[in-house]
Scaffold this motif. Sequence first.
Motif, PDB file in Angstrom:
ATOM      1  N   ASP A  99       0.760  -1.252   0.074  1.00 42.52           N
ATOM      2  CA  ASP A  99      -0.072   0.099  -0.043  1.00 42.52           C
ATOM      3  C   ASP A  99       0.645   1.393   0.073  1.00 42.52           C
ATOM      4  O   ASP A  99       0.526   2.238  -0.717  1.00 42.52           O
ATOM      5  CB  ASP A  99      -0.804  -0.020   1.375  1.00 42.52           C
ATOM      6  CG  ASP A  99      -2.141  -1.093   1.168  1.00 42.52           C
ATOM      7  OD1 ASP A  99      -2.231  -1.592   0.056  1.00 42.52           O
ATOM      8  OD2 ASP A  99      -2.540  -1.507   2.248  1.00 42.52           O
ATOM      9  N   LEU A 102       2.454   1.851  -3.432  1.00 37.92           N
ATOM     10  CA  LEU A 102       1.303   2.199  -4.376  1.00 37.92           C
ATOM     11  C   LEU A 102       0.713   3.587  -3.962  1.00 37.92           C
ATOM     12  O   LEU A 102       0.675   4.528  -5.149  1.00 37.92           O
ATOM     13  CB  LEU A 102      -0.022   1.345  -4.111  1.00 37.92           C
ATOM     14  CG  LEU A 102      -1.085   1.566  -5.302  1.00 37.92           C
ATOM     15  CD1 LEU A 102      -0.611   1.230  -6.786  1.00 37.92           C
ATOM     16  CD2 LEU A 102      -2.416   0.735  -4.802  1.00 37.92           C
ATOM     17  N   SER A 184      -3.515  -1.164  -8.928  1.00 38.67           N
ATOM     18  CA  SER A 184      -4.476  -0.854  -7.750  1.00 38.67           C
ATOM     19  C   SER A 184      -5.691  -2.134  -7.808  1.00 38.67           C
ATOM     20  O   SER A 184      -5.760  -2.639  -6.600  1.00 38.67           O
ATOM     21  CB  SER A 184      -5.304   0.611  -8.054  1.00 38.67           C
ATOM     22  OG  SER A 184      -4.415   1.500  -7.930  1.00 38.67           O
TER      23      SER A 184
END
Length: 218
Positions: A99, A102, A184
């Motif tokens: 995460d 990202l 994603s």
Amino acid sequence: MSKTHPNVIADHLEEMILEGTFADNDRLDEVQLAKRFSVSRTPIREALQRLTQAGLAERIPRRGVFVRQPGAIELLEMFEVMAELEAAAARFAAQRISDAALKELVDTNEECERALQDKDADRYYRANERFHQIIYAQSGNSFLEAEATRLHRRLKPFRRLQLRLRGRLRQSMSEHESILKALSDGDPETAANVTRQHIAVQGDKFHHLIATLKTAAE
């Protein structure tokens, strides 16, 4: 960054080679280049080292550094391999990206967007380079990361200059959005496909750029 920084000098030399200021097999004399850029020979040596790493120059023992223009076939082959390496990195990253990474990828792409709005191709390239490096790292495969990084470095002058073609920055941004969405969504195959297309387009655009530069130089 200082105009006398080795990387800045290398950028100028790359453009001069690709635009035909220096022809294939021309000797890149350290003394003359130091005078041209008003620097000592140390940053010139560092800049020439980057050119040899990128394959735009060759150091011949006891003779010096000479321009080496890669042929169209060699470039096409390198871009084909680059596209497959990046597709593999994106496929793995879609399954393994954290995460935090990202979010960093999103932030980096936003910097690309700001550079696009400012019509700053070189700043866009620097952010774009970081965008791809994050994907290599998030592949979770250190061997793949090292190979992709090595070839990325080899193709840097060509990837950087193709961004100056009219409309290419906007097109690249659109492709980034597709890559981000696939990552994603955790969609490995889509991530691989859109990333492969992103790099393949660069190869095509580069050949068009070279043709344009050669025409301008005639």
